[in-house]
Motif scaffolding. Structure first.
Motif, mmCIF file in Angstrom:
data_model
loop_
_atom_site.group_PDB
_atom_site.id
_atom_site.type_symbol
_atom_site.label_atom_id
_atom_site.label_comp_id
_atom_site.label_asym_id
_atom_site.label_seq_id
_atom_site.Cartn_x
_atom_site.Cartn_y
_atom_site.Cartn_z
ATOM 1 N N SER A 495 -4.614 -7.031 4.958
ATOM 2 C CA SER A 495 -5.853 -6.765 5.699
ATOM 3 C C SER A 495 -5.566 -5.997 6.982
ATOM 4 N N THR A 496 -4.460 -6.302 7.625
ATOM 5 C CA THR A 496 -4.077 -5.563 8.832
ATOM 6 C C THR A 496 -3.807 -4.100 8.517
ATOM 7 N N LEU A 497 -3.102 -3.846 7.410
ATOM 8 C CA LEU A 497 -2.801 -2.464 7.022
ATOM 9 C C LEU A 497 -4.083 -1.697 6.694
ATOM 10 N N LEU A 498 -4.970 -2.298 5.906
ATOM 11 C CA LEU A 498 -6.196 -1.603 5.507
ATOM 12 C C LEU A 498 -7.121 -1.376 6.699
ATOM 13 N N THR A 499 -7.141 -2.315 7.618
ATOM 14 C CA THR A 499 -7.969 -2.140 8.824
ATOM 15 C C THR A 499 -7.390 -1.055 9.721
ATOM 16 N N ALA A 500 -6.073 -1.027 9.861
ATOM 17 C CA ALA A 500 -5.442 0.009 10.676
ATOM 18 C C ALA A 500 -5.653 1.392 10.079
ATOM 19 N N ALA A 501 -5.711 1.496 8.765
ATOM 20 C CA ALA A 501 -5.914 2.800 8.124
ATOM 21 C C ALA A 501 -7.257 3.399 8.487
ATOM 22 N N ILE A 502 -8.241 2.567 8.847
ATOM 23 C CA ILE A 502 -9.581 3.054 9.182
ATOM 24 C C ILE A 502 -9.762 3.190 10.684
ATOM 25 N N HIS A 503 -9.314 2.193 11.437
ATOM 26 C CA HIS A 503 -9.608 2.155 12.869
ATOM 27 C C HIS A 503 -8.438 2.583 13.750
ATOM 28 N N LYS A 504 -7.195 2.453 13.274
ATOM 29 C CA LYS A 504 -6.027 2.852 14.066
ATOM 30 C C LYS A 504 -5.017 3.573 13.193
ATOM 31 N N PRO A 505 -5.376 4.712 12.626
ATOM 32 C CA PRO A 505 -4.431 5.403 11.734
ATOM 33 C C PRO A 505 -3.177 5.891 12.441
ATOM 34 N N GLU A 506 -3.242 6.054 13.770
ATOM 35 C CA GLU A 506 -2.065 6.519 14.498
ATOM 36 C C GLU A 506 -0.965 5.459 14.554
ATOM 37 N N SER A 507 -1.315 4.193 14.263
ATOM 38 C CA SER A 507 -0.299 3.138 14.266
ATOM 39 C C SER A 507 0.478 3.070 12.958
ATOM 40 N N LEU A 508 0.029 3.815 11.944
ATOM 41 C CA LEU A 508 0.745 3.868 10.666
ATOM 42 C C LEU A 508 1.749 5.007 10.684
ATOM 43 N N ARG A 509 2.771 4.879 9.894
ATOM 44 C CA ARG A 509 3.765 5.945 9.794
ATOM 45 C C ARG A 509 4.468 5.859 8.438
ATOM 46 N N GLY A 510 5.130 6.941 8.082
ATOM 47 C CA GLY A 510 5.898 6.965 6.849
ATOM 48 C C GLY A 510 5.028 6.871 5.612
ATOM 49 N N LEU A 511 5.509 6.128 4.635
ATOM 50 C CA LEU A 511 4.794 5.981 3.380
ATOM 51 C C LEU A 511 3.460 5.271 3.557
ATOM 52 N N SER A 512 3.377 4.344 4.516
ATOM 53 C CA SER A 512 2.112 3.663 4.766
ATOM 54 C C SER A 512 1.043 4.653 5.219
ATOM 55 N N ARG A 513 1.389 5.530 6.136
ATOM 56 C CA ARG A 513 0.442 6.524 6.635
ATOM 57 C C ARG A 513 0.056 7.509 5.540
ATOM 58 N N TRP A 514 1.048 7.935 4.758
ATOM 59 C CA TRP A 514 0.794 8.897 3.686
ATOM 60 C C TRP A 514 -0.112 8.298 2.617
ATOM 61 N N GLY A 515 0.241 7.104 2.139
ATOM 62 C CA GLY A 515 -0.499 6.497 1.047
ATOM 63 C C GLY A 515 -1.899 6.062 1.447
ATOM 64 N N LEU A 516 -2.037 5.388 2.580
ATOM 65 C CA LEU A 516 -3.345 4.890 2.980
ATOM 66 C C LEU A 516 -4.269 6.015 3.425
ATOM 67 N N SER A 517 -3.733 7.074 3.984
ATOM 68 C CA SER A 517 -4.562 8.224 4.328
ATOM 69 C C SER A 517 -5.141 8.865 3.082
#
Length: 562
Positions: A495-517
């Motif tokens: 839930s933290t990852l999915l919420t960050a993908a919408i509201h704080k995408p800058e906190s994601l990086r690497g494969l998480s940022r690529w895939g969730l974007s």
């Protein structure tokens, strides 16, 4: 009047063109998750068709089991789609509810409670609800797969098992009740990514520049302070995790996934008898002072197979000097007459690891470019930089291997052991001697790797290091409280990852940022467009400015004040 098929198709609801629509998100999630789960499972079947070597594991019955496991409602792809697509659907319904409440101006307790929640909190709650259903589906699917794998083949003797009310897993095979949770590795993977999101948000908060500097640095992803701090943390995490993983490989391999142990063993090229001797030295069953009556021939046969005198593997014969380094080298460099050279051992092993790493990293660097941006390979500069990244990654892995072996020989033969002759060689060959030195040194090779890949490597090894550090009783326990804690961790982390993908995408990086974007916004998201602009050079065209017609309100607004 009966409807013809074309009329039926016309009556079907059309798929929304909005890339953020829940249906679009669900389709992308299912496609990506299915490719990650079903793709690797089909490789053995494809290889059996190419090589024409059929076996029971690649037969039609095995293929049906794989398809049932991955395409079922409790498979990985569907369970992840429930979490991601279901969370997006709940969030969309919640937004429509908010609009309805605002339009009707209701003031019930539910409305007041709803107004106190921020948009980020509502997204998190929606994702928690769907993630809870997802982990239940995943657990059910993994348990069913375990039961199918442990069904005895026709003609095999059944395993006797007595049911007891105190055993919560009495309906399972006794081998399953003492094995790790089937979703533990996935939970640790999601947990590590969620921790990274929180850490990146914290680093951004403490390294945030003043508004004036941000305006000057506009267009840059992160400032120098953030990059510097993140790089150091990534290197520290990788160093600590690799040291723990390598130490467990030598002394407690049961703490690591079997596939990971097999990969390290192939890369390290260590004979199983030498590994066994190291573990017996740790337990005190094989010593240089008392020998080992139960394992007296363990290293004597090893020395004989390498072409050396069998007495070199006798602990009582070598005494306080310890086994010669030729046995530790395992015959490396013998064809060149350098089997006794510690420098040659480290160098040859490093060179071999470099050549093997090239074969691994070459497709890893070029395949993503071929899939997403094949046109950039027409430019020699892009091909050169990609090759350079490949060689850099291979140099990191080869240095990892070479530094380990150099540290082992430096400790037990070249420097430390001769410097302190009064210390028994059982210490230098023990868990706190040469092996520990090698484990502590090899991780420092991460500084050779590229900064962004350095972070991804740290996030890759951290889940395995966490699992290797957990108590055995906790890892293999399937008690209700342990399973509940694991499921709660999975729910909150995802839930933290999915919420960050919408509201704080800058906190994601690497494969998480690529895939969730890609999942949340589609292939035309801003993150992907920025990547294209970084790799594509487009001719700049003057921006068209539409001039309002005279007499319109827009024209009046653009008129200079007198």
């Amino acid at each position: 009047m009966a409807l013809v098929p074309n009329d039926l198709l016309d009556r079907l609801p059309e798929l929304s063109d909005d890339p953020t629509h829940p249906s679009q998100i669900a389709i992308r999630t299912y496609g990506l998750a299915l490719s990650l789960s079903l793709g690797p499972s089909l490789i053995p079947f494809l290889l059996s068709i190419i090589t024409r070597r059929r076996s029971q594991k690649t037969g039609l019955a095995a293929l049906r089991k794989v398809l049932r496991r991955e395409l079922g409602y409790d498979g990985f792809a569907f369970a992840v789609t429930v979490a991601v697509g279901g969370g997006a659907a709940l969030r969309r319904l919640w937004e429509s509810f908010d609009r309805d409440q605002q339009r009707k101006k209701r003031s019930s307790w539910l409305s007041r409670l709803n107004n106190r929640l921020s948009s980020c909190q509502k997204t998190f709650i929606a994702n928690v609800l769907t993630s809870s259903l997802s982990i239940l589906l995943l657990s059910a699917g993994r348990r069913r797969s375990e039961r199918l794998r442990n069904i005895p083949r026709p003609g095999a003797l059944p395993i006797p098992y007595t049911w007891t009310p105190s055993n919560p897993n009495s309906n399972l095979n006794p081998n399953l009740s003492s094995s790790p949770s089937p979703t533990l590795d996935l939970t640790l993977l999601v947990l590590v990514r969620a921790i990274d999101v929180a850490l990146q948000s914290l680093i951004t908060k403490f390294t945030n520049k003043p508004e004036a500097e941000v305006e000057l640095a506009k267009g840059k992803r992160s400032n120098k302070e953030k990059v510097k701090l993140t790089t150091r943390l990534d290197a520290l995490v990788f160093w600590a995790c690799s040291a723990r993983i390598m130490w467990c490989f030598f002394y407690e391999p049961q703490r690591l996934p079997s596939t990971y142990v097999k990969w390290i063993r192939t890369l390290a090229a260590v004979d199983s008898r030498l590994l066994r001797a190291l573990r017996l030295i740790r337990s005190g069953e094989w010593t240089y002072s008392r020998g080992s009556s139960a394992h007296a021939s363990l290293l004597t046969t090893y020395a004989k197979d390498l072409g050396y005198p069998s007495t070199w593997g006798d602990p009582l014969f070598v005494g306080h000097r310890g086994v010669p380094c030729e046995l530790v080298h395992g015959g490396t460099g013998s064809m060149l007459g350098l089997d006794a050279s510690c420098t040659a051992n480290a160098g040859i092993r490093g060179l071999k690891a470099f050549l093997e790493a090239i074969l691994v990293y070459l497709p890893a660097h070029f395949i993503p470019v071929l899939i997403t941006r094949p046109q950039v390979l027409l430019r020699p500069y892009r091909v050169f930089t990609t090759l350079l990244s490949t060689f850099r990654s291979a140099a990191f892995l080869s240095t990892f291997v070479a530094s380990f072996w150099a540290s082992v020989c430096f400790t037990r033969t070249l420097a430390l052991a001769p410097l302190f002759p009064s210390i028994s060689h059982e210490f230098w060959d023990g868990p706190l001697g040469c092996i520990l030195a090698g484990c502590l040194m090899c991780g420092s090779s991460i500084w050779i790797e590229n900064g962004r890949r350095r972070g991804e490597m740290a996030l890759y090894v951290l889940p395995r290091a966490i699992r290797a550090s957990l108590p055995d009783g906790l890892v293999k326990s399937r008690k209700g409280i342990v399973l509940m804690l694991e499921r709660l961790t999975f729910m909150l982390s995802l839930s933290t990852l999915l919420t960050a993908a919408i509201h704080k995408p800058e906190s994601l990086r690497g494969l998480s940022r690529w895939g969730l974007s890609f999942i949340m916004s589609g292939p035309h998201a801003g993150f992907w467009q920025r990547r294209r602009r970084n790799f594509e050079t487009r001719p700049s065209t003057p921006r068209r400015i539409d001039t309002p017609s005279p007499g319109t309100p827009e024209a009046d607004q653009h008129q200079p004040s007198s």
